[in-house]
Design a protein around this motif. Structure first.
Motif, PDB file in Angstrom:
ATOM      1  N   ASN A  30     -31.640 -25.970 -27.172  1.00 41.70           N
ATOM      2  CA  ASN A  30     -32.901 -25.411 -26.152  1.00 41.70           C
ATOM      3  C   ASN A  30     -32.333 -23.539 -26.542  1.00 41.70           C
TER       4      ASN A  30
ATOM      5  N   GLU B 298     -40.412 -22.573 -27.913  1.00 35.64           N
ATOM      6  CA  GLU B 298     -39.059 -23.537 -28.362  1.00 35.64           C
ATOM      7  C   GLU B 298     -38.507 -24.567 -29.853  1.00 35.64           C
TER       8      GLU B 298
ATOM      9  N   GLN C 262     -35.579 -27.665 -30.725  1.00 33.15           N
ATOM     10  CA  GLN C 262     -34.477 -28.610 -31.326  1.00 33.15           C
ATOM     11  C   GLN C 262     -34.262 -29.033 -32.252  1.00 33.15           C
TER      12      GLN C 262
END
Length: 929
Positions: free
Chosen positions: A505, A516, A518
């Motif tokens: 996150n 964003e 991961q």
């Protein structure tokens, strides 16, 4: 009958008898005490001076030196009488005074007399000498109190058996022969020693020399072992000691005591407590408030200079452990550094058969910037000091709890948890000769806040950043990446040599992008390259917003300067959305040229992008620029080693009427000999296409043949470029213009091509016309040709000309005046030769069959007859040959707005008609102009 009295039981009789004896013993004890007290006051006190020889003998025997008492006076005003001794002297072995006591008050009691001692010794204004010999023995007034064997223990036993020992307003001189330092004299000394059974209490108040400071106090309370038979065995005592210095120059102490540090300068208030076990300090605590401090904490270190320092330090040293704590510690340095204060606790224990070695550490505040500035002045390992010097950390660690344990023969385990605010760590560049394919440096960070927990098996952290930066040396050309906001939860595990990190996150934003990500990463398994780093990465990221003009600064150095500079100079503005990154595989193989090795993909939707497909920096200084593409909408794709920009729509910078119908820029291999392939298709007014050509290097490629051209109507335009980024001078160009019924005028001196069709191809070597058709001189014409090997452009025209069409051809000049007598049409061949900077050369030839000329003889001609005609216009020269009929030649002045005839000649020849015979010789007429 009376009831008989019961007999007492046997137990009751025993208790009654015991009570009777106890009462008797108590009465006897009081009688003895009263008798002793009476004897003391009635017989001993009045005759105390008679006891002087006995007391001198007894004292000399106990002390081991000769004792002389000038006089003894007794005072029996209270329950316990007091004795005044005047002029008491202790003599050394040579009979000299070792100690002279002007006045001693001694209180005695029956108990003290039984022990040949005193209830209280009060000494007024003595001058006491305490000496430590070179051998380390301690002598008080010539008496050895070092606690050795024999008589030494006897003296100490006698001293610590006295109920109370008092010195008032005395002077104590400390002579340290072992250290060889100046004599230290303490004035106005008040000393009280109280000995009760197994306890000993001591208090000393004294005034040091002025350079030492102000009056101070020392207090101690000791307990001797219960089974100890001798009072003087002080090395077996346990207890506490306290010192209070309201103002002291700490630097003076270094001459007389080993402080563990070299204090060169420093004064202020100090209070200290110590816990003592068997005459050894086990734990000590000190409160201090000092100013102007200069101290060296360890040999080889620079002095630590402090303008002020305060707080509490407590520590203890045991054979198998070490403990240190600070409370409210804060200091300021002369150069403005401020340690804000905080509490810290460190505990270390060595391993044993029953417990492992361990370290416990706690701190509520730890200023890394302060530690950085004083790292070369505090005792740290060389490795840690070098790391601090390289990375210059700053920020405040808080709520730190750390533990480390290692049992014999086992691996160490540790656990650390805490928080950090404003963390900054300087990045380090890559090594000159990196051991891996990646010349990566050590990352850096600024402005990071985090809470973390880590162990030898892994850990986790919550990261947050606001208005900070991340630094990736060896990754980006501009390694420092500004960060407006960042948050992430990170976890990692350690299993032997394998290290893995995961975060699901990550959210970040800066002026260039919002997005964003991961991440999963772990060290590589052993393989052919035999390297655990740079490791195996699984990265998936998306950007909701990105500045297309900033893409270049996030391209890794592995791509090479040419590629990064091309993207930097090529994408000058615009926005990107829906950006997606995917990297999966062993980074040793990046960019995964073989699909089996991994994935490396980037995609983005482009909007309002301005794209210079051939940046100005790649061209020669004197070259015309390639017009850029503006307002582009399309898609960016990077798939392993290939980069593509696919454009759906847009416009051309220098020709706003042109609409881009399709465009693509591709770098087939980003990592080896990068080349850019550009394909662009436009549609729009042909006049804008001509403007594009005139303003671009195509003009030079075509010999500037179109520099004066004009056109009407619309056309389709295609352009292909191949640009080696390391040598843009070897750029190749292919392009074509599809004509769809356009009217074209190549120059003011060229005929108008009406409703032209066909395809104009060009390259860096020139251009050609394929399948060209147009209306010219009133009829249809086919046009072919292009740039020849000598750099000129030659167009060949085959067509049909009509009288009306020729009359409208103003470019024929004066020769066109004859066309007003023409009718019908005839086939012709024309050649147009274009040279840079000059008017085109025109050659037209025809037999005029099909065209009638209504002119006087000999120019009169029927439509079906043949009359060879050749027209040439080369620069200033213009000529017209009409078979054997005649010719016209003249030169023109082309500098004026309208051409002007300078000179010329007309030649006429009369040829007999077929129906009217003429002499064979004919008639010739020449006219010179």
């Amino acid at each position: 009958m009376t009831t008989p009295t019961p007999l007492p039981s046997r137990s009751l009789k025993v208790l009654a008898q015991a009570a009777k004896w106890s009462l008797g013993l108590l009465v006897i004890a009081w009688l003895v005490f009263i008798a002793g007290w009476g004897v003391l006051h009635a017989f001993i006190v009045p005759r105390i001076d008679e006891w002087r020889p006995l007391l001198e003998t007894r004292a000399s025997r106990l002390l081991g030196v000769s004792v002389r008492i000038g006089s003894i006076n007794a005072h029996s005003t209270g329950f316990i009488p007091s004795v005044e001794l005047v002029d008491v002297r202790l003599l050394d072995g040579q009979g000299r005074d070792a100690l002279n006591l002007p006045r001693i008050l001694a209180s005695v009691s029956p108990r003290s007399l039984l022990g040949l001692g005193f209830e209280q010794l009060y000494i007024e204004q003595p001058r006491l000498n305490i000496r430590r010999s070179a051998a380390g023995k301690i002598y008080v007034a010539g008496l050895d109190v070092s606690g050795g064997q024999g008589n030494d223990d006897t003296v100490a036993d006698w001293f610590f058996s006295q109920r109370e020992f008092v010195i008032h307003q005395g002077t104590i001189e400390w002579v340290d022969e072992q250290r060889g330092v100046p004599i230290l004299a303490l004035n106005a000394v008040d000393l009280v020693v109280r000995n009760r059974l197994a306890t000993h209490q001591i208090r000393l108040d004294a005034t040091p020399p002025p350079q030492w400071g102000e009056r101070f106090g020392l207090m101690a309370s000791f307990r001797q072992p219960l089974l100890s038979l001798k009072k003087g065995q002080w090395r077996l005592w346990n207890g506490e000691a306290f010192a209070d210095f309201s103002r002291v120059d700490v630097s003076q102490l270094r001459q007389y005591a080993d402080l563990g540090i070299d204090v060169v300068r420093g004064s202020g208030a100090v209070r200290a407590w110590a816990e003592i076990n068997r005459a050894q300090v086990e734990r000590a605590t000190a409160d201090f408030a000092l100013a102007n401090v200069s101290t060296t904490l360890q040999g080889g270190l620079r002095p630590l200079e402090l303008s002020s320092a305060s707080g509490r330090i407590a520590g203890s040293i045991q054979p198998d452990s070490f403990d240190l704590a600070t409370v409210g510690l804060q200091f300021d340095t002369p150069d403005g550094l401020h340690w804000p204060g905080g509490n810290m606790h460190v505990n270390y224990r060595r391993s044993s058969d029953t417990s492992p070695a361990s370290v416990e550490f706690e701190a509520d505040k730890f200023d890394l910037a302060a530690l950085t500035q004083i790292a070369d002045r505090v005792p740290l390992s060389n490795t840690l000091r070098e790391a601090i010097d390289r990375h210059t950390p700053s920020g405040v660690l808080g709520e730190i709890q750390a533990s480390w344990r290692q049992a014999p023969g086992a691996a160490a385990t540790f656990k650390v948890r805490g928080k950090v605010a404003g963390l900054a760590i300087a990045a380090q560049p890559a090594l000159p000769a990196p051991s891996t394919a990646y010349a990566l440096g050590t990352p850096g960070v600024k402005g990071l806040n985090a809470s973390f927990e880590l162990t030898d098996a892994g850990g986790r952290a919550s990261l947050a950043m606001r208005d900070g930066s991340l630094d990736f040396p060896g990754v980006f050309d501009q390694p420092e990446v500004p960060v407006v906001q960042l948050s992430a939860d990170v976890q990692w595990t350690v299993r032997g040599d394998r290290f893995a990190v995961e975060s699901s996150n990550i959210k970040f934003s800066n002026a260039d992008a919002d997005g964003e990500a991961q991440i999963k990463w772990h060290t590589a398994d052993a393989g052919p390259h035999d390297a655990r780093f740079p490791g195996v990465l699984d990265l998936q990221a998306s950007l909701s917003r990105a500045d297309a003009s900033r893409v270049h600064r996030y391209l890794p150095l592995e791509l090479g300067n040419e590629v990064r500079e091309y993207v930097r100079d090529g994408v000058t503005s615009g926005n990107a959305s829906g950006v997606k990154f995917k990297v999966k595989g062993d980074l040793h193989h990046l960019p995964f040229k073989d699909a089996k090795q991994g994935e490396f993909q980037v995609s983005a939707n482009l909007r309002d992008v301005n794209f210079a497909y051939i940046p100005r920096a790649l061209q020669a200084a004197d070259a015309l620029p390639w017009p850029g593409l503006t307002s582009l909408t399309g898609e960016l794709q990077i798939d392993r080693k290939t980069l593509q920009i696919k454009v759906a729509s847009g416009r051309v910078d220098s020709a706003t009427g042109l609409q881009i119908t399709k465009a693509q820029a591709q770098i087939p291999d980003l990592f080896q000999s990068a080349k850019v392939a550009v394909n662009v298709e436009f549609a729009g007014p042909l006049s804008d296409v001509l403007e594009f050509v005139k303003a671009s290097p195509v003009s030079q490629m075509t010999g500037q043949v179109l520099s004066g051209a004009t056109a009407t109507g619309n056309a389709a335009y295609r352009l292909k470029l191949n640009v080696p980024l390391d040598d843009a001078g070897k750029t190749t160009v292919q392009g074509n213009v599809a004509l769809s019924g356009n009217d074209i005028v190549m120059s003011d001196a060229s005929p108008r091509l009406v409703a032209a069709k066909g395809q104009v191809n060009f390259s860096e070597k020139g251009f050609s016309i394929v399948g060209g058709q147009a209306r010219l001189f009133g009829g249809e014409a086919r046009i072919e040709g292009g740039t020849s090997s000598n750099g000129t452009t030659v167009l060949r025209v085959q067509g049909m000309a009509t009288g009306e069409g020729l009359r409208q051809a103003r470019e024929l000049g004066d020769a066109g005046g004859l066309t007003q007598f023409a009718s019908g049409g005839a086939a012709y061949n024309a050649v147009l030769t274009f040279r840079a900077g000059a008017a085109p050369d025109v050659t037209v030839s025809s037999n005029l069959q099909g065209m009638a000329l209504n002119l006087p003889l000999p120019l009169n001609k029927a439509a079906e007859s043949v009359m060879p005609v050749r027209f040439e216009m080369t620069g200033q020269r213009l000529s017209l040959d009409v078979g054997q009929v005649g010719s016209i030649n003249y030169q023109r002045d082309m500098s004026a707005q309208e051409p002007r005839i300078l000179r010329g000649a007309i030649a006429l020849g009369l040829t007999p008609e077929e129906s009217a015979p003429m002499p064979q010789s004919g008639v010739m007429a020449n006219i010179n102009l």
